[in-house]
Design a protein around this motif. Structure first.
Motif, short mmCIF file in Angstrom:
data_model
loop_
_atom_site.label_atom_id
_atom_site.label_comp_id
_atom_site.label_asym_id
_atom_site.label_seq_id
_atom_site.Cartn_x
_atom_site.Cartn_y
_atom_site.Cartn_z
N VAL A 3 2.28 12.08 0.01
CA VAL A 3 3.02 12.06 1.28
C VAL A 3 4.29 11.29 1.01
N SER A 4 5.43 11.87 1.38
CA SER A 4 6.72 11.23 1.18
C SER A 4 7.44 11.14 2.52
N ARG A 5 8.16 10.06 2.72
CA ARG A 5 8.88 9.90 3.98
C ARG A 5 10.06 8.94 3.83
N THR A 6 10.93 8.95 4.82
CA THR A 6 11.99 7.96 4.92
C THR A 6 11.54 6.84 5.86
N SER A 7 12.03 5.64 5.59
CA SER A 7 11.72 4.54 6.49
C SER A 7 12.65 4.51 7.69
N ASP A 8 13.68 5.36 7.70
CA ASP A 8 14.63 5.37 8.82
C ASP A 8 13.95 5.73 10.14
N THR A 9 12.83 6.45 10.06
CA THR A 9 12.13 6.86 11.28
C THR A 9 10.93 5.97 11.59
N ALA A 10 10.74 4.91 10.81
CA ALA A 10 9.57 4.07 11.00
C ALA A 10 9.66 3.28 12.30
N SER A 11 8.51 3.07 12.92
CA SER A 11 8.48 2.20 14.09
C SER A 11 8.66 0.75 13.65
N ALA A 12 9.06 -0.10 14.58
CA ALA A 12 9.28 -1.50 14.25
C ALA A 12 7.96 -2.14 13.79
N ASP A 13 8.03 -2.89 12.70
CA ASP A 13 6.86 -3.57 12.17
C ASP A 13 6.66 -4.87 12.94
N PHE A 14 5.57 -4.94 13.70
CA PHE A 14 5.30 -6.07 14.58
C PHE A 14 3.99 -6.71 14.13
N PHE A 15 3.79 -7.99 14.51
CA PHE A 15 2.60 -8.66 13.99
C PHE A 15 1.30 -8.07 14.51
N ILE A 16 1.34 -7.31 15.59
CA ILE A 16 0.12 -6.64 16.05
C ILE A 16 0.18 -5.13 15.85
N ALA A 17 1.24 -4.64 15.25
CA ALA A 17 1.39 -3.19 15.07
C ALA A 17 2.04 -2.92 13.72
N HIS A 18 1.20 -2.79 12.69
CA HIS A 18 1.71 -2.57 11.34
C HIS A 18 2.40 -1.22 11.23
N SER A 19 3.53 -1.21 10.52
CA SER A 19 4.27 0.02 10.25
C SER A 19 4.56 0.07 8.76
N GLY A 20 4.11 1.15 8.11
CA GLY A 20 4.35 1.27 6.68
C GLY A 20 3.13 1.77 5.94
N PRO A 21 3.02 1.44 4.64
CA PRO A 21 1.87 1.88 3.85
C PRO A 21 0.56 1.36 4.44
N ILE A 22 -0.45 2.19 4.38
CA ILE A 22 -1.75 1.83 4.93
C ILE A 22 -2.83 2.58 4.17
N GLY A 23 -4.04 2.06 4.19
CA GLY A 23 -5.15 2.76 3.56
C GLY A 23 -6.39 1.90 3.55
N VAL A 24 -7.49 2.51 3.17
CA VAL A 24 -8.74 1.78 2.97
C VAL A 24 -9.06 1.85 1.48
N PHE A 25 -9.18 0.69 0.88
CA PHE A 25 -9.45 0.57 -0.56
C PHE A 25 -10.66 -0.32 -0.73
N GLY A 26 -11.67 0.20 -1.41
CA GLY A 26 -12.90 -0.58 -1.52
C GLY A 26 -13.58 -0.66 -0.17
N ASP A 27 -13.78 -1.89 0.30
CA ASP A 27 -14.52 -2.08 1.54
C ASP A 27 -13.64 -2.45 2.73
N GLY A 28 -12.33 -2.47 2.55
CA GLY A 28 -11.51 -2.95 3.65
C GLY A 28 -10.20 -2.19 3.81
#
Length: 587
Positions: free
Chosen positions: A209-234
């Motif tokens: 998956v490829s994208r530009t960050s120009d369209t990203a929502s604001a990264d807020f302390f209760i609303a993460h914006s950016g890379p995400i995933g589940v790795f291992g158990d968390g």
């Protein structure tokens, strides 16, 4: 004199808080949320310009918006595309490179305007809002070209109607990708290589998956914006786009269950084959573009044999019901694509209750009011007990003063005697604070629900078009009649004013005895909070205003049940006023 200095200090600190709030709000709530498109806008964005991210994401530069519209018209006009049409998404797959680069979400409008088009999640490579997914192969160590034109056995991908793309890689190797889609946002991709040559071949399927960050929502302390995933158990929310720029590629520890990119409301995620452990990496590509990729281990396909892997792509809304359903079906911790945080055990039931009430009343604003009534009703017995305790405290106050005077030189003894008195009279001095303390987790949970839950997006109530956004009717623009948006520092809306007024009234009914400095603090606090809370979600302010109104009604009722408490509070106020007048007369 000392009280005067304290009052001045309180006022100065309050002003400092208000003046600093503008900068904080510009950071936490970037504006504008939905930028206008003007005919006069330049068709080319300024290279290297700092992009202002909105609360919910999307292009904010009018020039970039205009260019996106023009580029889409050109890119999507190509006949070499397979259309996508399912209950929740529409779009197309580009046969050049086998790229899924055109996805819109049917159930969600871009803005609250009646003629708004649907939210666009994927856009082709090279457009200002580029965001796409691709599945492909490395054959004998060489990537199949992005310029390769695949053939399709159908012209539309729909539920129950899969489409297979085929490409002749030469040397007796045939590549196939079979796409199928469910009724929600999940696309399944079966990648196959048929080796019809006389020698083995080494193949590595991959997805990205490829994208530009120009369209990203604001990264807020209760609303993460950016890379995400589940790795291992968390779930992993550790990386943002700047981290990839500064530190290079990131490969979190543990088997990748899924990975991709998130905004506050949207998710694009790769899901590997069950039981497989592909290499998974987030990386910056330069020019504010980023990629999440997974590549399977090399596999040798003998002559005359076929090899297939099955992966999935989620491209859609972060609807908690849908995400949880996939998790229940075996997709590990997929519900954590919404960053509920530590209190999700409380937030998700709160969202369920809101949705249930909404199903009965048909409006989320009314549902928030109903939720507030239910919460305050459940806490009423505690509040009643707290008032009874305060009434008892008033009754024993003369004895408390006697003990304070008697043991003024021995604080330990004084505290021991006080505790003994409380025990004899069965009084808990902290019980009056319990209702307020219990409301704190409820308030925070509702804050997160209103901010994160897509169910609240674009929900209207009276003059409010979106309960998840700030109140649009502000005083300085005459509640929306004037065509301009005041800065957040001065954007005081109707709900914020009601919040200040109702909080001031609740403080006025407070039965606790306060010294002059405390009185000044409590006199200023409602208006400070009015400014602080104005940029928050209108639904949150609606909850707080309703709660304050219920508190006023509750206090009136409890005063009627404990008249001695009211009489004592009024006597104290009268005594303090008389003492103040006497001191003034002496000076």
């Amino acid at each position: 004199m000392e009280n005067s200095r304290n009052i001045i200090l309180v006022v100065v600190l309050s002003l400092a808080l208000l003046l600093g709030w503008e900068a904080a709000m510009n950071y936490l709530y970037p504006q504008p949320d939905e930028p206008p498109v003007t005919a006069e806008a330049s068709m080319a964005p300024v290279d290297g310009a700092e992009v202002e991210h909105s609360r919910t994401g999307g292009l904010t530069d009018p020039a970039a918006v205009a260019k996106e519209v023009a580029d889409l018209e050109t890119a999507l006009a190509s006949p070499a595309r397979v259309q996508i049409d399912s209950p929740k998404i529409a779009g197309s797959i580009n046969l050049t490179g086998a790229v899924i680069d055109d996805v819109v979400l049917k159930d969600y409008a871009e803005t609250t305007d009646k003629d708004s088009g649907p939210v666009r999640l994927f856009s082709p490579r090279g457009t200002p809002a580029q965001h796409f997914a691709q599945y492909g192969f490395l054959v004998n160590g060489q990537k199949v070209s992005d310029d390769a034109v695949w053939s399709a056995d159908g012209d539309q991908l729909a539920v129950g109607t899969p489409v297979t793309l085929t490409y002749d890689a030469g040397n007796g190797l045939e590549l196939q990708q079979r796409y199928s889609i469910d009724e929600n946002y999940m696309i399944t991709v079966e990648q196959s290589i048929a080796n019809r040559s006389a020698v083995p071949s080494v193949v590595q399927p991959y997805g990205l998956v490829s994208r530009t960050s120009d369209t990203a929502s604001a990264d807020f302390f209760i609303a993460h914006s950016g890379p995400i995933g589940v790795f291992g158990d968390g779930a992993n929310y550790d990386y943002d786009y700047d981290d990839l720029d500064d530190d290079g590629p990131a490969s979190p520890q543990g088997r990748a269950e899924w990975l991709g990119f998130t905004d506050i409301y949207w998710l694009s995620a790769l899901i590997p084959q069950d039981g497989a452990a592909p290499d998974a990496t987030f990386r910056a590509l330069g020019g504010k573009t980023y990629r999440a990729d997974m590549i399977y281990d090399p596999v040798t396909v003998p002559a005359g044999r076929k090899y297939t892997t099955t992966s999935r792509l989620y491209a859609g809304a972060k609807d908690s019901t849908i995400l949880d359903a996939y998790e229940d079906a075996g997709l590990q911790q997929f519900g954590l694509a919404i960053d509920w945080g530590w209190f999700r055990w409380f937030e998700k039931p709160l969202l369920w209750l809101l949705k249930t009430i909404h199903g009965l009343v048909g409006n989320f604003g009314v549902a928030i009011i109903g939720l507030t009534i239910i919460v305050r009703g459940l806490m009423f017995p505690i509040a009643q007990k707290g008032f009874a305790s305060m009434a008892a405290m008033k009754a024993i106050q003369p004895r408390m003063k006697e003990l304070q005077e008697k043991h003024k030189d021995d604080r330990v003894k004084q505290q021991q005697e006080m505790q003994k008195l409380f025990k004899e009279e069965k009084v808990n001095p902290l019980s009056g604070c319990l209702p307020m303390l219990l409301q704190i987790p409820i308030f925070f949970a509702l804050y997160k629900v209103l901010y994160l839950a897509i169910e609240m997006r674009h929900r209207n109530f009276l003059w409010i078009d979106d309960l998840s956004a700030p109140d649009p009717a502000t005083i300085l623009n005459l509640f929306g009649l004037l065509p301009f948006t005041p800065p957040s520092f001065l954007a005081i809306g109707i709900l914020a004013v009601l919040l200040g007024v109702t909080m001031w009234l609740t403080f006025r009914l407070n039965p606790s005895a306060m010294d002059p400095v405390q009185q000044q603090v409590f006199a200023i606090m409602p208006w400070v909070l009015m400014f602080i809370m104005a940029p928050f979600a209108a639904g949150l302010l609606l909850y707080w205003v309703t709660s304050n109104i219920l508190t006023l009604a509750q206090q009136k009722y409890l005063y009627s049940k404990h008249p001695q408490l009211r009489a004592a509070a009024e006597k104290e106020k009268a005594d303090k006023a008389a003492a103040a007048e006497a001191a003034k007369a002496k000076s």
